[in-house]
Design a protein around this motif. Structure first.
Motif, PDB file in Angstrom:
ATOM      1  N   ARG A 147      -3.746   5.433   7.659  1.00 55.06           N
ATOM      2  CA  ARG A 147      -3.874   3.899   7.754  1.00 55.06           C
ATOM      3  C   ARG A 147      -4.228   2.933   6.651  1.00 55.06           C
ATOM      4  NH1 ARG A 147     -10.240   3.751   9.233  1.00 55.06           N
ATOM      5  NH2 ARG A 147     -10.325   1.993   8.651  1.00 55.06           N
ATOM      6  N   VAL A 148      -3.770   2.034   6.083  1.00 57.06           N
ATOM      7  CA  VAL A 148      -3.586   1.332   4.757  1.00 57.06           C
ATOM      8  C   VAL A 148      -5.143   0.938   4.881  1.00 57.06           C
ATOM      9  CG1 VAL A 148      -1.858   0.574   4.416  1.00 57.06           C
ATOM     10  CG2 VAL A 148      -3.101  -1.168   5.825  1.00 57.06           C
ATOM     11  N   GLY A 149      -5.330   0.058   3.597  1.00 64.06           N
ATOM     12  CA  GLY A 149      -6.196  -0.424   2.984  1.00 64.06           C
ATOM     13  C   GLY A 149      -6.954  -0.909   3.986  1.00 64.06           C
ATOM     14  N   VAL A 150      -7.125  -1.389   4.683  1.00 61.87           N
ATOM     15  CA  VAL A 150      -7.401  -2.935   6.006  1.00 61.87           C
ATOM     16  C   VAL A 150      -8.315  -2.109   7.722  1.00 61.87           C
ATOM     17  CG1 VAL A 150      -7.144  -4.560   7.296  1.00 61.87           C
ATOM     18  CG2 VAL A 150      -5.653  -3.608   5.558  1.00 61.87           C
ATOM     19  N   THR A 151      -9.859  -2.915   7.561  1.00 64.47           N
ATOM     20  CA  THR A 151     -10.377  -2.702   8.412  1.00 64.47           C
ATOM     21  C   THR A 151     -10.841  -3.806   8.927  1.00 64.47           C
ATOM     22  OG1 THR A 151     -12.123  -1.130   9.062  1.00 64.47           O
ATOM     23  CG2 THR A 151     -12.863  -1.476   7.122  1.00 64.47           C
ATOM     24  N   GLY A 152     -11.234  -3.774  10.323  1.00 60.78           N
ATOM     25  CA  GLY A 152     -12.464  -5.242  10.725  1.00 60.78           C
ATOM     26  C   GLY A 152     -13.116  -4.531  11.403  1.00 60.78           C
ATOM     27  N   THR A 187      -9.512  -2.516  -6.650  1.00 57.14           N
ATOM     28  CA  THR A 187     -10.791  -2.179  -5.759  1.00 57.14           C
ATOM     29  C   THR A 187     -12.050  -0.441  -6.127  1.00 57.14           C
ATOM     30  OG1 THR A 187     -10.061  -3.441  -3.841  1.00 57.14           O
ATOM     31  CG2 THR A 187     -11.837  -1.799  -3.570  1.00 57.14           C
ATOM     32  N   GLY A 188     -12.301  -0.873  -7.507  1.00 56.47           N
ATOM     33  CA  GLY A 188     -13.820   0.315  -7.355  1.00 56.47           C
ATOM     34  C   GLY A 188     -14.383   0.743  -6.584  1.00 56.47           C
ATOM     35  N   GLU A 189     -15.111   1.384  -6.783  1.00 59.84           N
ATOM     36  CA  GLU A 189     -16.509   2.088  -6.014  1.00 59.84           C
ATOM     37  C   GLU A 189     -16.992   1.200  -5.750  1.00 59.84           C
ATOM     38  OE1 GLU A 189     -16.936   5.962  -6.895  1.00 59.84           O
ATOM     39  OE2 GLU A 189     -15.538   6.993  -6.731  1.00 59.84           O
ATOM     40  N   HIS A 225       0.848  -1.480   0.041  1.00 60.67           N
ATOM     41  CA  HIS A 225      -0.080   0.120   0.462  1.00 60.67           C
ATOM     42  C   HIS A 225       1.185   1.212  -0.286  1.00 60.67           C
ATOM     43  CE1 HIS A 225      -3.751  -2.410   1.278  1.00 60.67           C
ATOM     44  NE2 HIS A 225      -2.080  -2.758   1.802  1.00 60.67           N
ATOM     45  N   ARG A 226       1.905   1.358   0.575  1.00 62.17           N
ATOM     46  CA  ARG A 226       2.870   2.373   0.712  1.00 62.17           C
ATOM     47  C   ARG A 226       4.179   2.256   0.673  1.00 62.17           C
ATOM     48  NH1 ARG A 226       0.099   5.769   4.496  1.00 62.17           N
ATOM     49  NH2 ARG A 226      -1.981   6.183   3.863  1.00 62.17           N
ATOM     50  N   ARG A 227       5.293   3.104   0.273  1.00 68.87           N
ATOM     51  CA  ARG A 227       6.483   3.092   0.468  1.00 68.87           C
ATOM     52  C   ARG A 227       6.835   2.737   1.153  1.00 68.87           C
ATOM     53  NH1 ARG A 227       9.585   2.232  -3.804  1.00 68.87           N
ATOM     54  NH2 ARG A 227       8.478   4.072  -4.932  1.00 68.87           N
ATOM     55  N   ILE A 261       3.374   3.856  -6.624  1.00 76.19           N
ATOM     56  CA  ILE A 261       3.295   2.996  -4.629  1.00 76.19           C
ATOM     57  C   ILE A 261       3.103   4.110  -3.885  1.00 76.19           C
ATOM     58  CG2 ILE A 261       5.891   3.122  -4.546  1.00 76.19           C
ATOM     59  CD1 ILE A 261       3.016   0.477  -3.186  1.00 76.19           C
ATOM     60  N   ASP A 262       3.677   5.538  -4.741  1.00 74.12           N
ATOM     61  CA  ASP A 262       4.448   6.572  -4.088  1.00 74.12           C
ATOM     62  C   ASP A 262       3.024   7.617  -4.270  1.00 74.12           C
ATOM     63  OD1 ASP A 262       6.838   6.883  -2.514  1.00 74.12           O
ATOM     64  OD2 ASP A 262       7.415   6.712  -4.713  1.00 74.12           O
ATOM     65  N   THR A 263       2.122   7.207  -5.816  1.00 73.68           N
ATOM     66  CA  THR A 263       1.619   8.544  -5.988  1.00 73.68           C
ATOM     67  C   THR A 263      -0.130   8.043  -5.883  1.00 73.68           C
ATOM     68  OG1 THR A 263       1.872   7.993  -7.971  1.00 73.68           O
ATOM     69  CG2 THR A 263       3.075  10.176  -7.149  1.00 73.68           C
ATOM     70  N   ALA A 264      -0.007   7.476  -7.520  1.00 74.68           N
ATOM     71  CA  ALA A 264      -1.954   7.033  -7.601  1.00 74.68           C
ATOM     72  C   ALA A 264      -2.104   5.730  -6.719  1.00 74.68           C
ATOM     73  CB  ALA A 264      -1.673   6.410  -9.119  1.00 74.68           C
ATOM     74  N   ALA A 265      -1.049   4.689  -5.918  1.00 71.36           N
ATOM     75  CA  ALA A 265      -2.049   3.587  -5.565  1.00 71.36           C
ATOM     76  C   ALA A 265      -2.502   4.080  -4.324  1.00 71.36           C
ATOM     77  CB  ALA A 265      -0.968   2.850  -5.373  1.00 71.36           C
ATOM     78  N   PRO A 266      -1.454   5.036  -3.370  1.00 69.31           N
ATOM     79  CA  PRO A 266      -1.873   5.406  -2.093  1.00 69.31           C
ATOM     80  C   PRO A 266      -3.284   6.486  -2.038  1.00 69.31           C
ATOM     81  CG  PRO A 266       0.009   5.974  -2.728  1.00 69.31           C
ATOM     82  CD  PRO A 266      -0.203   5.407  -3.736  1.00 69.31           C
ATOM     83  N   ALA A 267      -3.484   7.291  -3.222  1.00 73.06           N
ATOM     84  CA  ALA A 267      -4.622   8.222  -3.329  1.00 73.06           C
ATOM     85  C   ALA A 267      -5.736   6.861  -3.600  1.00 73.06           C
ATOM     86  CB  ALA A 267      -4.066   9.159  -4.465  1.00 73.06           C
ATOM     87  N   HIS A 268      -5.919   6.373  -4.527  1.00 71.44           N
ATOM     88  CA  HIS A 268      -6.843   4.936  -4.834  1.00 71.44           C
ATOM     89  C   HIS A 268      -7.017   5.082  -3.596  1.00 71.44           C
ATOM     90  CE1 HIS A 268      -9.385   2.781  -6.969  1.00 71.44           C
ATOM     91  NE2 HIS A 268      -7.962   1.430  -5.981  1.00 71.44           N
ATOM     92  N   GLU A 269      -6.429   4.357  -3.157  1.00 73.92           N
ATOM     93  CA  GLU A 269      -6.664   3.594  -2.027  1.00 73.92           C
ATOM     94  C   GLU A 269      -7.575   4.463  -0.931  1.00 73.92           C
ATOM     95  OE1 GLU A 269      -4.400   1.516   1.819  1.00 73.92           O
ATOM     96  OE2 GLU A 269      -4.033   0.689  -0.276  1.00 73.92           O
TER      97      GLU A 269
END
Length: 457
Positions: free
Chosen positions: A343-348, A400-402, A212-214, A306-314
């Motif tokens: 947080r990264v894109g994980v939620t319990g 993952t999409g909206e 998810h992140r650098r 990994i520094d830009t589009a991926a975290p922004a999307h997530e």
């Protein structure tokens, strides 16, 4: 001559198309899956924290390499030389992706758990970790190992770590880069600094963070970092341990065997061995060339985003998910610390009095949504956050999409407020539809499924 026939699936395999065209595509996006009512819908895979599908670039690279697959390191043939070159180049690719120091060593392992157990055999002293960790980080260590209970805030937890490290000499502190239960990210550089002030080295479990992140070994001044390819969109059985060479060069080899030695002789009735330095010292046996190549391919594909589009999307999806679940009164999200801001894109979460396994089964059978249920190889943490009961975990990724998030929120609301539409019963501890017409063996292999509780770190 015998042959094996694989029965076709109910629908053709979907093309690998990412919801966000700026992100690398994954194999299996849009996979059609059957529902218990007979309908077929595109699969919403929200269980990427357990295992992620392959990047298309990874699958393509492995397919290109397969014709060359051969022995490595001592093979004189052309294919062997190609595979040796690919394997050793993969070390450099992984090192660059994680920001390793020039002097660091990259040891290929099976996964994060394997990497932590390898490191455990090299630690020359006591170890310490928090009770919020994955079982791999809780259980890998030998000898003098302490587990510190995390406080309700990060600030108090850091104070507790500082005090614990001052109380007695500690060789290594093991911390998570991101919680596999809540997605919360601790301040890694700050933790490393306080540990180093006490003369303690740090290993970061980046299994959940790296997709998810650098990650930045040198920038954070981390001593060791571990991760798994199967969570980094490279599910071909490889992981890595990256870090300082000195402990690894003098530790007993992780496995004894070919490839880990410089020379072997027999003196009397005993073997005399001269062991190789790391990384080969800890890579006995035939290495997983395809797994290492896949992991390196994933690093190359993720590096530009990994520094830009991926975290922004997530983060946009995580905010949408968090807001949607907050509108369902029956849902109780899990959080470790009151003052975490990242947080990264994980939620319990838990859902009123409904068993987590029943919720997950209904999401799959009735809505085509894949999530995780259980205690996620983090039993002490779930004992605190959910009273020891199981929970549901949703994890997001590149594909993952909206619409996936919205489907999940709508389905959880329906299940929480109306209950599952189908009838379910427990089989070996797992909830399954009472009348399940879905074909769970589409390849005709005679598979019957399993109620296993592993979490594959």
């Amino acid at each position: 001559m015998s042959s094996t026939t694989i029965a076709p699936c109910a629908a053709p395999a979907p093309a690998a198309v990412a919801p966000d065209a700026t992100l690398p595509a994954l194999v299996g996006t849009g996979l059609p899956v059957p529902l218990v009512d007979g309908r077929t819908v595109p699969y919403a895979n929200l269980d990427l924290a357990a295992s992620a599908p392959a990047l298309q670039a990874v699958a393509d690279h492995v397919a290109e390499l397969l014709p060359y697959y051969s022995s490595v390191h001592r093979g004189a043939g052309y294919a062997s030389q190609v595979c040796t070159s690919v394997l050793e180049a993969a070390r450099g690719t992984v090192a660059r992706f994680v920001g390793a120091r020039e002097s660091d060593v990259v040891v290929f392992t099976r996964n994060t758990t394997d990497a932590l157990n390898l490191l455990a055999g090299a630690v020359p002293g006591a170890t310490l970790c928090l009770d919020v960790e994955h079982h791999a980080t809780l259980l890998a260590w030998r000898g003098d190992h302490r587990v510190l209970c995390a406080a309700d805030t990060l600030a108090e937890t850091l104070d507790g770590l500082r005090t614990a490290l001052a109380e007695r000499p500690t060789a290594l502190l093991a911390i998570t880069g991101a919680s596999n239960v809540t997605g919360e990210i601790p301040p890694i550089a700050e933790i490393v600094a306080l540990a180093h002030a006490a003369g303690t080295r740090v290993v970061v479990d980046a299994a959940q963070l790296a997709p998810h992140r650098r990650v930045d070994v040198a920038g954070w001044d981390v001593d060791y970092l571990v991760l798994s390819g199967h969570k980094l969109y490279a599910p071909y059985g490889a992981g890595v341990l990256v870090g300082r060479r000195d402990w690894l060069d003098v530790a007993a080899p992780y496995l004894a065997g070919g490839g880990a030695v410089r020379a072997v002789g027999v003196e009397g009735d005993a073997a005399e061995v001269s062991w190789a330095p790391a990384p080969h010292r800890h890579e006995a046996g035939t290495p997983n060339v395809l797994g290492a190549a896949a992991l390196a391919a994933a690093c190359r594909a993720l590096d530009p985003v990994i520094d830009t589009a991926a975290p922004a999307h997530e983060q946009a999806l995580l905010e949408r998910l968090t807001a949607g679940l907050a509108e369902i009164p029956e849902v109780q999200p899990l959080r470790i610390w009151a003052d975490t801001t990242d947080r990264v894109g994980v939620t319990g979460f838990t859902v009123a009095d409904l068993p987590a396994g029943l919720v997950a089964a209904a999401l799959s059978a009735e809505h085509g949504i894949g999530v995780r249920d259980g205690r996620f190889c983090a039993h002490p943490l779930l004992a605190r956050l959910a009273g020891g009961t199981d929970a549901v975990r949703v994890s997001l990724g590149l594909n993952t999409g909206e619409s996936d998030v919205d489907r999940l929120v709508a389905a959880v609301r329906e299940i929480a407020q109306q209950g599952p539409a189908a009838d379910y019963h427990e089989v070996e501890g797992r909830w399954v539809p009472l009348h399940d017409t879905r074909d769970l063996d589409p390849f005709g292999l005679g598979a019957t499924g399993s109620a296993g509780a592993g979490c594959g770190h």
